[in-house]
Structure formats: C-alpha cells, structure tokens
Write a protein that holds these residues in place. Structure first.
Motif, PDB file in Angstrom:
ATOM      1  N   ASP A   1     -21.002 -11.373   8.554  1.00 17.18           N
ATOM      2  CA  ASP A   1     -21.207 -12.465   9.496  1.00 17.18           C
ATOM      3  C   ASP A   1     -22.638 -12.533  10.015  1.00 17.18           C
ATOM      4  OD1 ASP A   1     -21.240 -10.156  10.964  1.00 17.18           O
ATOM      5  OD2 ASP A   1     -19.794 -10.816  12.476  1.00 17.18           O
ATOM      6  N   GLY A   2     -23.528 -11.691   9.472  1.00 20.23           N
ATOM      7  CA  GLY A   2     -24.924 -11.731   9.890  1.00 20.23           C
ATOM      8  C   GLY A   2     -25.271 -10.795  11.028  1.00 20.23           C
ATOM      9  N   LEU A   3     -24.380  -9.896  11.400  1.00 20.32           N
ATOM     10  CA  LEU A   3     -24.711  -8.894  12.410  1.00 20.32           C
ATOM     11  C   LEU A   3     -25.536  -7.811  11.721  1.00 20.32           C
ATOM     12  CD1 LEU A   3     -24.262  -8.016  15.362  1.00 20.32           C
ATOM     13  CD2 LEU A   3     -22.292  -6.693  14.558  1.00 20.32           C
ATOM     14  N   ALA A   4     -26.778  -7.627  12.179  1.00 24.79           N
ATOM     15  CA  ALA A   4     -27.726  -6.760  11.478  1.00 24.79           C
ATOM     16  C   ALA A   4     -28.209  -5.641  12.380  1.00 24.79           C
ATOM     17  CB  ALA A   4     -28.917  -7.580  10.984  1.00 24.79           C
ATOM     18  N   LEU A   5     -28.327  -4.440  11.800  1.00 25.76           N
ATOM     19  CA  LEU A   5     -28.828  -3.270  12.515  1.00 25.76           C
ATOM     20  C   LEU A   5     -30.166  -2.880  11.921  1.00 25.76           C
ATOM     21  CD1 LEU A   5     -28.375  -0.946  14.543  1.00 25.76           C
ATOM     22  CD2 LEU A   5     -27.183   0.289  12.720  1.00 25.76           C
ATOM     23  N   GLY A   6     -31.182  -2.740  12.806  1.00 23.96           N
ATOM     24  CA  GLY A   6     -32.534  -2.474  12.351  1.00 23.96           C
ATOM     25  C   GLY A   6     -32.844  -1.003  12.192  1.00 23.96           C
ATOM     26  N   MET A   7     -33.959  -0.716  11.532  1.00 22.82           N
ATOM     27  CA  MET A   7     -34.427   0.657  11.375  1.00 22.82           C
ATOM     28  C   MET A   7     -34.689   1.294  12.730  1.00 22.82           C
ATOM     29  SD  MET A   7     -34.535   1.088   8.065  1.00 22.82           S
ATOM     30  CE  MET A   7     -34.691   0.172   6.526  1.00 22.82           C
ATOM     31  N   ASP A   8     -35.025   0.477  13.742  1.00 22.76           N
ATOM     32  CA  ASP A   8     -35.330   0.967  15.080  1.00 22.76           C
ATOM     33  C   ASP A   8     -34.120   0.951  15.997  1.00 22.76           C
ATOM     34  OD1 ASP A   8     -35.001  -1.734  15.328  1.00 22.76           O
ATOM     35  OD2 ASP A   8     -36.901  -2.120  16.343  1.00 22.76           O
ATOM     36  N   SER A   9     -32.910   0.802  15.429  1.00 22.12           N
ATOM     37  CA  SER A   9     -31.637   0.756  16.166  1.00 22.12           C
ATOM     38  C   SER A   9     -31.501  -0.491  17.027  1.00 22.12           C
ATOM     39  CB  SER A   9     -31.453   2.015  17.036  1.00 22.12           C
ATOM     40  OG  SER A   9     -31.354   3.167  16.225  1.00 22.12           O
ATOM     41  N   ARG A  10     -32.293  -1.507  16.772  1.00 17.16           N
ATOM     42  CA  ARG A  10     -32.118  -2.778  17.473  1.00 17.16           C
ATOM     43  C   ARG A  10     -31.201  -3.670  16.650  1.00 17.16           C
ATOM     44  NH1 ARG A  10     -35.112  -3.339  21.889  1.00 17.16           N
ATOM     45  NH2 ARG A  10     -36.845  -1.879  22.176  1.00 17.16           N
ATOM     46  N   VAL A  11     -30.316  -4.379  17.359  1.00 16.63           N
ATOM     47  CA  VAL A  11     -29.287  -5.194  16.722  1.00 16.63           C
ATOM     48  C   VAL A  11     -29.597  -6.668  16.934  1.00 16.63           C
ATOM     49  CG1 VAL A  11     -26.800  -5.656  16.635  1.00 16.63           C
ATOM     50  CG2 VAL A  11     -27.628  -3.361  17.154  1.00 16.63           C
ATOM     51  N   ALA A  12     -29.283  -7.479  15.933  1.00 14.24           N
ATOM     52  CA  ALA A  12     -29.532  -8.921  16.046  1.00 14.24           C
ATOM     53  C   ALA A  12     -28.495  -9.680  15.236  1.00 14.24           C
ATOM     54  CB  ALA A  12     -30.939  -9.267  15.556  1.00 14.24           C
TER      55      ALA A  12
END
Length: 385
Positions: free
Chosen positions: A299-310
């Motif tokens: 659904d496009g929920l993404a987790l970044g390398m820096d643990s930030r979510v978008a």
C-alpha cells in the motif's frame, strides 16, 4: 522465499503483502498526534526476564517462546495455554499454521520441523533431520534426505496425501496454494499440483546455480517469491521473472544486492542495502529508484534506512506524507522518543499510550497485545486497549 535444506528456515515474520519490513520478526509504526500523558502508559502483561529467549510468537491468548532448553507457553488471558516442553533447538523458527491449533517449531541447525499442540505442548509429529519443508494452510509439503521422497501431508497429524520420488534443495508454494515449486541441486525447477502431486512442468533450467544464490549462506544472498502468475528469482546481481506454472522465462533485470521483493501498487518493488527499485512486472523495466527505502509495503507504507516512515505513491515513488521515526507493526506505529516509545494508530495518528523503553525491536501485535524485544534476550508484552 525459497526454503532450503541447509539454511535456517524463515521465522514468523509476516509478509506484509509485499516487502518484508526489516528488522525481522515483527513491525510497529507510529504517526504524529499529541503525545499521551505519563498516566496513559500502557500496562505490562508479561515479561520473560533474563531467560535467553531465541524466538517468540504472540497470539491473542498466549506468548510462546523458545530457549536453549525448550518451548514455553505463557497465558495472556484467563484459561490461556500454560505449559513448557523440553525441545533442544539451535537457531529455531516459530510459527502458527492452519487453524492456530498447531505450533510449528523449526529445529534450526538440526534441520526439520516439530509440530506441537498449541494448547498442551504435546508433540504431534515431526519431520526427520536434514529435511526441507514448507507449511501452508492445513498442509505441509516436505522432502526428506533419508528416503528422497517429496510428500504432501496434513499439518495436524502428518498423514501423507501424496508422495513422489524427487531430489529437492528448496521448496515454495504459490499464494493461492495451487502449485508446489521444487528446485534441485542443479538449479532446475519443477512445478507440481498441490492437490495430487502431478508434475505440471518438469526440470526447467532457471539459469542460476543454486549455490551461487547463497543457499545455505547466513547472508541469505538469494531467494524467490511467487507473486500472482509469476515466479521472481533474485540473486546478488539481478531479478528474473518466470511465468507460472510453466516456468517460461519472461525477463531479467540487473539489480545489485536485492534482498526483499513483493508487490507495491501496480509494480514489483525490490529493496536491499542499496535502496529500492520499482520494476514493471510486464517487462522488468525500472520505473523508479530511491536510495532511501529499505522496505516498502503493497500500500506504499515505506521504511527508510534512517528508521523514518512515510506513505509513498507506489507507482511513482513520490512521498505523500512523512510519519516520523519509528517502526510499523500491524495497525500501529511505534514512534521513537528518546528513552520511551509513543504508540499511535496508523490510520488516524491517535495516541494509545507510552512504552517505557526506547526503540524496541521485533514487535508484533495480536488481539489486545503488543510484544517486543526490549533488550536481548528479554521479550515484553503490553496490553493495548
């Protein structure tokens, strides 16, 4: 993901519809919203203390754990299962299957699977050492080195539905449970009917040496996923697509160090240490890339390398909204806030309370419960209302 004879089988990590969120076993996420007061702190329901837990599984009734000496059920509700059984396991996996009455314990370094009654801890049956198995629904497909037979068996009691002579290094089952894919030591794939074991396509060369994939390597250098009507094989340097069940090659795309693969919107997303690439499932063309993401949900929920979510638009990779630094778990977002963690609902950012720990890991939810690693090897369960 292909399950192989030499490597440790997958843990109870859920497939979030696409890419598996990292870090392993479970995931939690928190979005904005007013921070709750200290009085709103969520209550602790169970704690494993200093016991050296190596795997855990949460259900609506109990917390199941594995340590060096056995498997244990800790009740979370009145009348919930309470037992401990001796079962020496190195590098275990732990998972429920079927109707939730059977607990599958992978014996890690020893190989094979032991199936326990989840209510009593009684052993129902087990596969032999040096076997490869794939559990799905109320069935188990397995291959055992001692007799060289590929079998389909009932999960509850091991009753064999069909068997065929085969040489198998790895197994996979399609999401609709129609087909079993078996790969041998020469990298040849054979697709069997899950219903009766009839070969649908036999001995198709997948074009990769299985040992070059990293099978048996702790780095998990390759794997395969069946998504829709296609098999996707990803090695250290490429992603390849094959039509199911014929295993006819469709395309091959050069992608460096892919680790996780799954659907994201209309595309196939691949992520790894180098970030994310979104591929067109029809021809393998790269539609967009980003070095930021280490996992992306369908659904496009993404987790970044820096643990930030978008939230992103899976079709374009554009960021729709930033959700903060944290980790997702089911319908929750755990947002890291110094030495504490704020729990909010993912849907509306509503605050649910505060965990008195910073950045818990391997979190999962079931019913009213949230379980996380809160400092190796401790597992803590909180009640969330």
């Amino acid at each position: 993901m292909l399950i192989d004879l030499d490597a440790e089988p997958p843990s109870s990590r859920p497939r979030l519809g696409v890419l598996k969120f990292v870090p392993v076993v479970l995931f939690l996420l928190v979005v904005g919203g007013a921070a709750p007061s200290e009085r709103a702190r969520i209550g602790t329901a169970a704690d494993t203390g200093t016991r050296a837990v190596t795997a855990h599984l949460l259900t609506a009734e109990a917390l199941y754990t594995v340590d060096a000496t056995g498997v244990q059920a800790v009740p979370l509700t009145a009348g919930g299962p309470r037992w401990r059984t001796a079962l020496a396991v190195q590098r275990p996996g732990l998972r429920f299957e079927g109707d939730g009455s059977t607990l599958a314990v992978w014996r890690g370094a020893q190989g094979g699977v032991t199936f326990l009654d989840a209510r009593t801890g009684r052993e129902r049956w087990r596969t032999s050492n040096f076997s490869v198995a794939r559990v799905f629904g109320d069935r188990v497909v397995l291959w055992q080195l001692d007799d060289g037979l590929l079998r389909m068996a009932d999960l509850a009691d091991g009753r064999v539905r069909w068997e065929r002579a085969a040489t198998v290094l790895a197994l996979e089952v399609d999401p609709a449970h129609r087909y079993v894919l078996a790969v041998d030591r020469q990298g040849r794939g054979t697709v069997y009917s899950a219903a009766d074991g009839t070969p649908v396509s036999a001995g198709r060369d997948l074009g990769v040496d299985p040992y070059a994939w990293g099978i048996g390597n702790a780095l998990d250098q390759s794997s395969a996923e069946i998504v829709g009507d296609a098999l996707y094989l990803h090695s250290q340097t490429f992603v390849a697509a094959y039509a199911m069940p014929e295993l006819t090659p469709r395309w091959r795309a050069r992608i460096l160090a892919p680790q996780y693969l799954g659907p994201c919107g209309p595309l196939i997303c691949v992520t790894g240490e180098r970030g994310a690439s979104a591929l067109d499932p029809a021809d393998g063309q790269v539609r967009w890339t980003s070095p930021r993401w280490r996992s992306i949900g369908a659904d496009g929920l993404a987790l970044g390398m820096d643990s930030r979510v978008a939230r992103i638009d899976p079709a374009t990779g554009a960021v729709r909204s930033e959700l903060g630094r944290g980790v997702p778990a089911g319908e929750l977002l755990l947002r890291f806030d110094g030495d504490r963690t704020v729990v909010t609902r993912l849907a509306d950012a509503g605050s649910l309370g505060v965990l008195p720990v910073g950045a818990p890991g391997d979190c999962t939810t079931a019913g009213a419960w949230l379980a996380c690693l809160t400092g190796a090897p401790r597992v803590t369960v909180w009640e969330i209302r």
